[in-house]
Design a protein around this motif. Structure first.
Motif, PDB file in Angstrom:
ATOM      1  N   GLU A 156       3.422 -36.905  82.145  1.00  0.00           N
ATOM      2  CA  GLU A 156       2.918 -35.885  81.228  1.00  0.00           C
ATOM      3  C   GLU A 156       1.402 -35.917  81.058  1.00  0.00           C
ATOM      4  OE1 GLU A 156       5.574 -34.948  77.782  1.00  0.00           O
ATOM      5  OE2 GLU A 156       6.500 -36.864  78.329  1.00  0.00           O
ATOM      6  N   GLY A 200      -0.632 -34.311  83.124  1.00  0.00           N
ATOM      7  CA  GLY A 200      -1.156 -33.009  83.525  1.00  0.00           C
ATOM      8  C   GLY A 200      -1.422 -32.860  85.008  1.00  0.00           C
ATOM      9  N   THR A 224       0.069 -29.624  86.499  1.00  0.00           N
ATOM     10  CA  THR A 224      -0.701 -28.483  86.001  1.00  0.00           C
ATOM     11  C   THR A 224      -2.013 -28.352  86.762  1.00  0.00           C
ATOM     12  OG1 THR A 224       0.263 -28.861  83.816  1.00  0.00           O
ATOM     13  CG2 THR A 224      -1.638 -27.396  83.935  1.00  0.00           C
ATOM     14  N   ASN A 257      12.504 -24.650  78.747  1.00  0.00           N
ATOM     15  CA  ASN A 257      11.565 -25.306  77.838  1.00  0.00           C
ATOM     16  C   ASN A 257      11.749 -24.802  76.409  1.00  0.00           C
ATOM     17  OD1 ASN A 257       8.478 -26.003  79.740  1.00  0.00           O
ATOM     18  ND2 ASN A 257      10.557 -26.744  79.973  1.00  0.00           N
ATOM     19  N   SER A 279      12.975 -27.210  73.424  1.00  0.00           N
ATOM     20  CA  SER A 279      12.065 -27.414  72.294  1.00  0.00           C
ATOM     21  C   SER A 279      12.747 -27.073  70.966  1.00  0.00           C
ATOM     22  CB  SER A 279      10.804 -26.565  72.471  1.00  0.00           C
ATOM     23  OG  SER A 279      10.075 -26.988  73.608  1.00  0.00           O
ATOM     24  N   PRO A 339       7.711 -31.328  73.944  1.00  0.00           N
ATOM     25  CA  PRO A 339       6.741 -30.867  74.952  1.00  0.00           C
ATOM     26  C   PRO A 339       5.513 -30.246  74.304  1.00  0.00           C
ATOM     27  CG  PRO A 339       8.965 -30.216  75.575  1.00  0.00           C
ATOM     28  CD  PRO A 339       9.056 -30.783  74.180  1.00  0.00           C
ATOM     29  N   ASP A 340       4.350 -30.486  74.898  1.00  0.00           N
ATOM     30  CA  ASP A 340       3.094 -29.967  74.349  1.00  0.00           C
ATOM     31  C   ASP A 340       3.082 -28.444  74.263  1.00  0.00           C
ATOM     32  OD1 ASP A 340       1.924 -32.500  74.042  1.00  0.00           O
ATOM     33  OD2 ASP A 340       1.245 -32.522  76.127  1.00  0.00           O
ATOM     34  N   SER A 341       3.857 -27.796  75.127  1.00  0.00           N
ATOM     35  CA  SER A 341       3.823 -26.332  75.210  1.00  0.00           C
ATOM     36  C   SER A 341       4.796 -25.651  74.240  1.00  0.00           C
ATOM     37  CB  SER A 341       4.172 -25.900  76.640  1.00  0.00           C
ATOM     38  OG  SER A 341       5.441 -26.408  77.016  1.00  0.00           O
ATOM     39  N   ASN A 385       1.678 -23.737  81.371  1.00  0.00           N
ATOM     40  CA  ASN A 385       2.220 -24.414  80.185  1.00  0.00           C
ATOM     41  C   ASN A 385       3.627 -24.970  80.388  1.00  0.00           C
ATOM     42  OD1 ASN A 385       0.567 -24.357  77.493  1.00  0.00           O
ATOM     43  ND2 ASN A 385       0.077 -22.436  78.547  1.00  0.00           N
ATOM     44  N   ARG A 431       6.542 -27.399  81.290  1.00  0.00           N
ATOM     45  CA  ARG A 431       6.691 -28.854  81.369  1.00  0.00           C
ATOM     46  C   ARG A 431       7.966 -29.174  82.135  1.00  0.00           C
ATOM     47  NH1 ARG A 431       5.803 -33.243  83.135  1.00  0.00           N
ATOM     48  NH2 ARG A 431       6.881 -35.022  82.255  1.00  0.00           N
ATOM     49  N   LYS A 444      -6.150 -32.991  78.321  1.00  0.00           N
ATOM     50  CA  LYS A 444      -5.601 -32.488  77.054  1.00  0.00           C
ATOM     51  C   LYS A 444      -6.597 -32.676  75.910  1.00  0.00           C
ATOM     52  CE  LYS A 444      -0.848 -33.196  78.605  1.00  0.00           C
ATOM     53  NZ  LYS A 444       0.538 -33.561  78.258  1.00  0.00           N
ATOM     54  N   THR A 462      -4.754 -26.739  81.251  1.00  0.00           N
ATOM     55  CA  THR A 462      -4.222 -25.389  81.097  1.00  0.00           C
ATOM     56  C   THR A 462      -5.321 -24.337  80.980  1.00  0.00           C
ATOM     57  OG1 THR A 462      -4.046 -25.690  78.693  1.00  0.00           O
ATOM     58  CG2 THR A 462      -2.080 -26.189  80.020  1.00  0.00           C
TER      59      THR A 462
END
Length: 371
Positions: free
Chosen positions: A48, A50, A53, A84, A88, A152-154, A179, A181, A277, A345
């Motif tokens: 995770e 990135g 990405t 996702n 989430s 998840p960050d997104s 975005n 994941r 990030k 991103t």
């Protein structure tokens, strides 16, 4: 008569052998020229961070708009985005610490029962309730505690766009795709070209999974690496590993980076450190104190609580002051590491950073290794 035929056969075989040898030599020369014009870049880092990405950004930046993604890829991205969203939502509902209003409970159970693959089409019929429950204080409080359960960050990005994402005619945009994941469990390669020192050079960029279970695969990618880019999720200073709930993610990242700096395979490789990030770190330091997890931050010369610049400087300091077993610095006058603060991103940010990498690192590689 027999001798004449035999000599003709020998001449024919020798001629064919000579032609095959010439063909092999041409192919070897071609392969050597391609190798001479190719720079291999390896993306490494913990899960995770990135990396995937970043690979997507390279494709966006170095492809024409119509050639970036195929129809099949866009359909796959659409399904991944909806997975996702469902994942989430279910994580937020399972980890909430405050009860929802009675009128919400029935619909909430329906969301908890959704299957990530079979029930993607049902997101559209639930979209109004999804917006309501996402905005409810119970889920917003749970969202602020997301470091405790690996959300998840997104999540926020996709939930805020649920109307568009759940639509039947939804086609993911580049920002949507960036975005997504999805855990990388294989080795991915992307090849593109850049202009360096007036010549077109081939770039081969390799991305491998960052979870502990995937790190053993890295060894197969080490050969002929001219540039190692190590990505660290700078916002994860207060989070634990998914694989090991006792291990701090930032500590793990520093330890992995230290091992790589000691590894003989990379003694001649250029090294770039991407503290990724940065946007999430900037938001997080407003409510989570870095010094609660890394007490040495209080003694840092640029220490300032709840301050992004101070926090990112200290995290960079932790990486740049790593030592070997004898206590000697691994980074210094004899070996440099190029450091950048990134948001994978953000296409403009990555375009700027990669341009800096080209001018500061790739140009040096061309000058030293390929001329």
């Amino acid at each position: 008569m027999f001798a004449k035929v035999w000599r003709a056969m020998i001449r024919k075989e020798l001629n064919e052998l000579r032609q095959r040898n010439e063909k092999i030599e041409r192919e070897l020369k071609k392969d050597e020229q391609i190798l001479h014009n190719t720079i291999k870049i390896l993306l490494l880092g913990c899960g995770e961070a990135g990396k995937s990405t970043f690979i997507k950004q390279m494709k966006i930046i170095h492809s024409s708009a119509e050639d970036t993604w195929s129809k099949e890829q866009l359909e796959n991205f659409r399904d991944q985005i909806r997975r996702n969203v469902i994942c989430s939502l279910q994580l937020l509902l399972r980890n909430k610490t405050r009860d929802l209003p009675i009128g919400f409970e029935n619909n909430a159970r329906k969301l908890e029962d959704l299957d990530e693959d079979r029930d993607q089409d049902k997101l559209h019929q639930h979209r109004v309730f999804i917006k309501e429950i996402w905005q409810h204080q119970a889920l917003q409080e749970t969202f602020r505690r997301r470091k405790d359960f690996h959300l998840p960050d997104s999540a926020a990005y996709f939930l805020q766009n649920i109307d568009r994402i759940s639509g039947q005619d939804f086609v993911p945009t580049n920002q949507d795709i960036l975005n997504i994941r999805v855990m990388t469990t294989d080795i991915h390669k992307y090849e593109f070209q850049v202009k360096l020192r007036g010549n077109i050079k081939n770039i081969t960029m390799v991305d491998v999974g960052g979870q502990r279970s995937e790190q053993r695969k890295w060894l197969h990618c080490f050969d002929d690496v001219q540039l190692l880019i190590f990505l660290c999720a700078s916002n994860e200073f207060d989070q634990k590993l998914l694989e090991d709930s006792a291990k701090n993610r930032l500590e793990e990242s520093i330890e992995v980076f230290t091992k790589l700096m000691k590894h003989p395979w990379f003694k001649k490789s250029s090294i770039a450190l991407f503290l990724n990030k940065k946007d999430l770190l900037q938001e997080k330091v407003k409510y989570s104190q870095l010094e609660d997890f890394f007490p040495g931050f209080r003694e840092f010369k640029n220490y300032k609580p709840y301050d992004y610049d101070s926090a990112i400087s200290y995290i960079q300091h932790l990486f740049m002051t790593i030592e070997d077993e004898q206590g000697k610095p691994l980074i210094g006058t004899e070996r440099s590491v190029y450091s950048h603060h990134t948001c994978a991103t953000d296409t403009d940010n990555i375009k700027t950073v990669f341009q800096q990498v080209k001018s500061s690192i790739l140009e040096k590689i061309i000058r030293i290794h390929l001329l």
